[in-house]
Design a protein around this motif. Structure first.
Motif, mmCIF file in Angstrom:
data_model
loop_
_atom_site.group_PDB
_atom_site.id
_atom_site.type_symbol
_atom_site.label_atom_id
_atom_site.label_comp_id
_atom_site.label_asym_id
_atom_site.label_seq_id
_atom_site.Cartn_x
_atom_site.Cartn_y
_atom_site.Cartn_z
ATOM 1 N N LYS A 1 69.346 55.050 17.865
ATOM 2 C CA LYS A 1 67.959 54.589 17.813
ATOM 3 C C LYS A 1 67.477 54.110 19.178
ATOM 4 N N SER A 2 66.215 54.427 19.499
ATOM 5 C CA SER A 2 65.661 54.095 20.818
ATOM 6 C C SER A 2 64.149 53.984 20.727
ATOM 7 N N ILE A 3 63.586 52.968 21.385
ATOM 8 C CA ILE A 3 62.139 52.779 21.443
ATOM 9 C C ILE A 3 61.745 52.619 22.907
ATOM 10 N N PRO A 4 60.673 53.262 23.378
ATOM 11 C CA PRO A 4 60.300 53.192 24.801
ATOM 12 C C PRO A 4 59.980 51.767 25.244
ATOM 13 N N PRO A 5 60.350 51.407 26.470
ATOM 14 C CA PRO A 5 60.139 50.038 26.955
ATOM 15 C C PRO A 5 58.679 49.659 27.139
ATOM 16 N N LYS A 6 57.769 50.615 27.134
ATOM 17 C CA LYS A 6 56.354 50.251 27.280
ATOM 18 C C LYS A 6 55.890 49.344 26.150
ATOM 19 N N TYR A 7 56.609 49.357 25.003
ATOM 20 C CA TYR A 7 56.192 48.526 23.879
ATOM 21 C C TYR A 7 56.675 47.078 23.999
ATOM 22 N N PHE A 8 57.326 46.711 25.089
ATOM 23 C CA PHE A 8 57.513 45.296 25.407
ATOM 24 C C PHE A 8 56.167 44.605 25.652
ATOM 25 N N TYR A 9 55.189 45.374 26.144
ATOM 26 C CA TYR A 9 54.071 44.781 26.870
ATOM 27 C C TYR A 9 52.790 44.643 26.054
ATOM 28 N N ASP A 10 52.821 43.764 25.067
ATOM 29 C CA ASP A 10 51.567 43.189 24.595
ATOM 30 C C ASP A 10 51.309 41.954 25.458
ATOM 31 N N ALA A 11 50.328 41.141 25.097
ATOM 32 C CA ALA A 11 50.006 39.975 25.936
ATOM 33 C C ALA A 11 51.195 39.029 26.056
ATOM 34 N N GLN A 12 51.905 38.786 24.938
ATOM 35 C CA GLN A 12 53.060 37.883 24.981
ATOM 36 C C GLN A 12 54.180 38.479 25.825
ATOM 37 N N GLY A 13 54.416 39.768 25.698
ATOM 38 C CA GLY A 13 55.455 40.407 26.505
ATOM 39 C C GLY A 13 55.147 40.321 27.985
ATOM 40 N N SER A 14 53.892 40.501 28.344
ATOM 41 C CA SER A 14 53.498 40.390 29.745
ATOM 42 C C SER A 14 53.717 38.969 30.257
ATOM 43 N N GLU B 1 61.073 53.046 5.522
ATOM 44 C CA GLU B 1 62.201 52.125 5.541
ATOM 45 C C GLU B 1 63.276 52.646 6.480
ATOM 46 N N VAL B 2 63.765 51.768 7.351
ATOM 47 C CA VAL B 2 64.766 52.128 8.354
ATOM 48 C C VAL B 2 65.974 51.233 8.156
ATOM 49 N N ALA B 3 67.160 51.833 8.070
ATOM 50 C CA ALA B 3 68.394 51.084 7.856
ATOM 51 C C ALA B 3 69.103 50.842 9.186
ATOM 52 N N PHE B 4 69.663 49.628 9.331
ATOM 53 C CA PHE B 4 70.499 49.270 10.467
ATOM 54 C C PHE B 4 71.857 48.814 9.952
ATOM 55 N N ALA B 5 72.925 49.343 10.536
ATOM 56 C CA ALA B 5 74.268 48.858 10.239
ATOM 57 C C ALA B 5 74.568 47.628 11.084
ATOM 58 N N LYS B 6 75.487 46.789 10.626
ATOM 59 C CA LYS B 6 75.910 45.653 11.435
ATOM 60 C C LYS B 6 76.520 46.155 12.738
ATOM 61 N N GLY B 7 76.042 45.618 13.851
ATOM 62 C CA GLY B 7 76.538 46.036 15.159
ATOM 63 C C GLY B 7 75.845 47.257 15.732
ATOM 64 N N GLU B 8 74.916 47.860 14.978
ATOM 65 C CA GLU B 8 74.213 49.049 15.482
ATOM 66 C C GLU B 8 73.252 48.656 16.607
ATOM 67 N N ARG B 9 73.198 49.503 17.627
ATOM 68 C CA ARG B 9 72.368 49.219 18.787
ATOM 69 C C ARG B 9 71.041 49.971 18.730
ATOM 70 N N LEU B 10 69.983 49.242 19.072
ATOM 71 C CA LEU B 10 68.664 49.848 19.302
ATOM 72 C C LEU B 10 68.420 49.811 20.802
ATOM 73 N N HIS B 11 68.357 50.977 21.410
ATOM 74 C CA HIS B 11 68.173 51.061 22.862
ATOM 75 C C HIS B 11 66.707 50.801 23.208
ATOM 76 N N THR B 12 66.475 49.861 24.143
ATOM 77 C CA THR B 12 65.099 49.497 24.478
ATOM 78 C C THR B 12 64.710 49.812 25.920
ATOM 79 N N GLU B 13 65.692 49.933 26.814
ATOM 80 C CA GLU B 13 65.319 50.175 28.213
ATOM 81 C C GLU B 13 66.513 50.657 29.021
ATOM 82 N N ASN B 14 66.251 51.583 29.939
ATOM 83 C CA ASN B 14 67.151 51.874 31.050
ATOM 84 C C ASN B 14 66.500 51.379 32.326
ATOM 85 N N SER B 15 67.306 50.947 33.273
ATOM 86 C CA SER B 15 66.794 50.590 34.594
ATOM 87 C C SER B 15 67.734 51.203 35.631
#
Length: 302
Positions: A14-27, A250-264
């Protein structure tokens, strides 16, 4: 957004693009991160820009349209405005509230400067305001955000910037350099948990925008340096087996499963220089700090 988020959550990893960090609170959270002791990137890049203002001004000249990709608080852009005396400034950011606030602050400080805030996802094509059509262009992409792209995608992005600024136009881009793992670990995991809050804000933003029900306490922050790939990888790790509703799915997550949010990605000078050259730019200058922690490239479209 719903389609992109659901597509990412349906992947085997699972992976979500890092641009979704940036609402007003994220900024706002990212602004706090830039002031943390271990987060060297903002301080060092600002130092490089301040020390080389005259050089950049000589290269670029005055009267340009300054287009800033991912403008955020527009702090570093002031160094270019002071040095290059642009005729217009186009800050481009995905967070409308933060963009309007920072653009208003720039206009208040530089009342003679035409400011055209543009709310857009800069990873996709967007239109510049019509009044700047006849001006020579200087693009600015600070903060090492270019490292969020895979190397091939970074080349695609740079080709898009080259089309925006056109032949003879300029790009000033900040790029993080490869360095010791300990320095990188301190930059991406702070003891106060601000980076964890920022990482989890991606879930809060999805909750607010899509009516999802992510439990932020059910995930923990993880940042690891993949030395072979030359990149920091950020994840949110599920603390338990859980199910989340996102836009009616509905999205299932296993214990310890990683959601990738950013590469740098971190680059050696010659590595990023090669990507820029292959993307239609001439590498005119590579500016570094004393420790070679960070690089600012001055690129001109061939």
């Amino acid at each position: 957004m719903a389609a992109e988020v659901l597509r990412g959550l349906s992947l085997p990893a699972k992976s979500i693009p890092p641009k979704y960090f940036y609402d007003a609170q994220g900024s706002r959270l990212f602004d706090v991160i830039t002031k943390l002791p271990g987060y060297y990137l903002t301080r060092v890049e600002t130092e490089i820009l301040r020390d080389n203002q005259e050089l950049i001004a000589r290269r670029v000249g005055a009267g340009t349209c300054l287009v800033e990709y991912g403008s955020g608080s527009s702090v570093k852009s002031r160094l270019l405005i002071d040095a290059c005396l642009p005729a217009a400034y186009v800050p481009v950011d995905i967070s409308r509230e933060h963009l309007e606030h920072s653009a208003r602050a720039i206009f208040d400080r530089y009342p003679g400067l035409a400011v055209y805030p543009t709310c857009a996802d800069y990873t996709s094509p967007f239109e510049l305001p019509l009044p700047v059509a006849g001006l020579p262009r200087l693009a600015f992409f600070p903060g090492s955000s270019i490292g969020n792209f895979e190397p091939n995608a970074a080349g695609d992005f740079l080709r898009g910037v080259a089309q925006v600024v056109d032949a003879g136009g300029w790009l000033v881009v900040g790029v993080d350099a490869k360095k010791d793992r300990d320095v990188l670990d301190r930059a991406y995991t702070d003891m106060g948990g601000i980076t964890e809050q920022f990482n989890k804000n991606l879930l809060a933003n999805i909750n607010n925008a899509l009516g999802a029900d992510f439990d932020l306490t059910g995930f923990r922050h993880l940042a690891v340096y993949n030395e072979g790939a030359g990149r920091i990888e950020m994840y949110l790790v599920s603390a338990c087996e859980q199910r989340v509703s996102v836009a009616g799915t509905e999205v299932a997550f296993a214990k310890g499963e990683r959601l990738h949010t950013e590469n740098s990605y971190k680059y050696a000078p010659e590595e990023f220089g090669a990507i820029a050259e292959q993307s239609g730019f001439e590498c005119v200058d590579v500016l570094l700090d004393d420790r070679a922690y960070f690089m600012v490239f001055l690129l001109r479209v061939r």
